[in-house]
Design a protein around this motif. Structure first.
Motif, PDB file in Angstrom:
ATOM      1  N   VAL A  19      50.288  44.884  19.354  1.00 20.99           N
ATOM      2  CA  VAL A  19      50.096  43.538  19.903  1.00 20.99           C
ATOM      3  C   VAL A  19      48.712  43.430  20.529  1.00 20.99           C
ATOM      4  N   GLY A  20      48.301  44.484  21.232  1.00 20.15           N
ATOM      5  CA  GLY A  20      46.956  44.488  21.826  1.00 20.15           C
ATOM      6  C   GLY A  20      45.862  44.412  20.774  1.00 20.15           C
ATOM      7  N   ASN A  21      46.048  45.133  19.683  1.00 22.55           N
ATOM      8  CA  ASN A  21      45.068  45.063  18.587  1.00 22.55           C
ATOM      9  C   ASN A  21      45.038  43.671  17.963  1.00 22.55           C
ATOM     10  N   ALA A  22      46.200  43.055  17.816  1.00 22.63           N
ATOM     11  CA  ALA A  22      46.247  41.714  17.219  1.00 22.63           C
ATOM     12  C   ALA A  22      45.611  40.676  18.134  1.00 22.63           C
ATOM     13  N   LEU A  23      45.878  40.787  19.438  1.00 22.30           N
ATOM     14  CA  LEU A  23      45.289  39.824  20.373  1.00 22.30           C
ATOM     15  C   LEU A  23      43.781  40.004  20.502  1.00 22.30           C
ATOM     16  N   ALA A  24      43.324  41.245  20.453  1.00 21.00           N
ATOM     17  CA  ALA A  24      41.893  41.505  20.564  1.00 21.00           C
ATOM     18  C   ALA A  24      41.156  41.249  19.247  1.00 21.00           C
TER      19      ALA A  24
END
Length: 114
Positions: free
Chosen positions: A28-33
């Motif tokens: 999720v962090g990779n997708a948001l960033a």
């Protein structure tokens, strides 16, 4: 080696839960960033391999050479995927290290059985 296979199998199954949740958060962090990294997806693959390796490890404690080879393949793939695709998800290196330890000890078990 029977005791080690039982302990490592149980620990791998327990670690599956932690790695899966942590990998989902990293994904999720990779997708948001929008950074293009695939550490979260690699973590899910490593988590599934930890689960499979844990189950095979518990079954392999009384088994023969074939189950040890399966352990080497499963944990070896988990280690390679974890080390090569970790990216900024640094904890994946720890889980890949656990997979590598289990793969090496499966090799030791094969050598010891001869």
């Amino acid at each position: 080696m029977k005791t080690w296979k039982l302990v490592s199998g149980i620990l791998s199954i327990i670690l599956f839960v932690f790695v899966a949740f942590q990998s989902c958060a990293a994904g999720v962090g990779n997708a948001l960033a929008e950074n293009g990294e695939s550490g979260g997806s690699a973590g899910i693959i490593v988590a599934v391999l930890l689960l499979a390796g844990g189950i095979v490890s518990i079954c392999a404690r009384k088994g023969g050479r074939g189950l040890n080879i399966a352990l080497i393949v499963i944990f070896g793939i988990g280690a390679v995927v974890g080390f090569t695709m970790a990216g900024s998800f640094a904890d994946l290196n720890i889980w890949a290290g656990w997979c590598l330890i289990n793969a090496v000890l499966a090799v030791v078990s094969i050598v010891k059985q001869k």
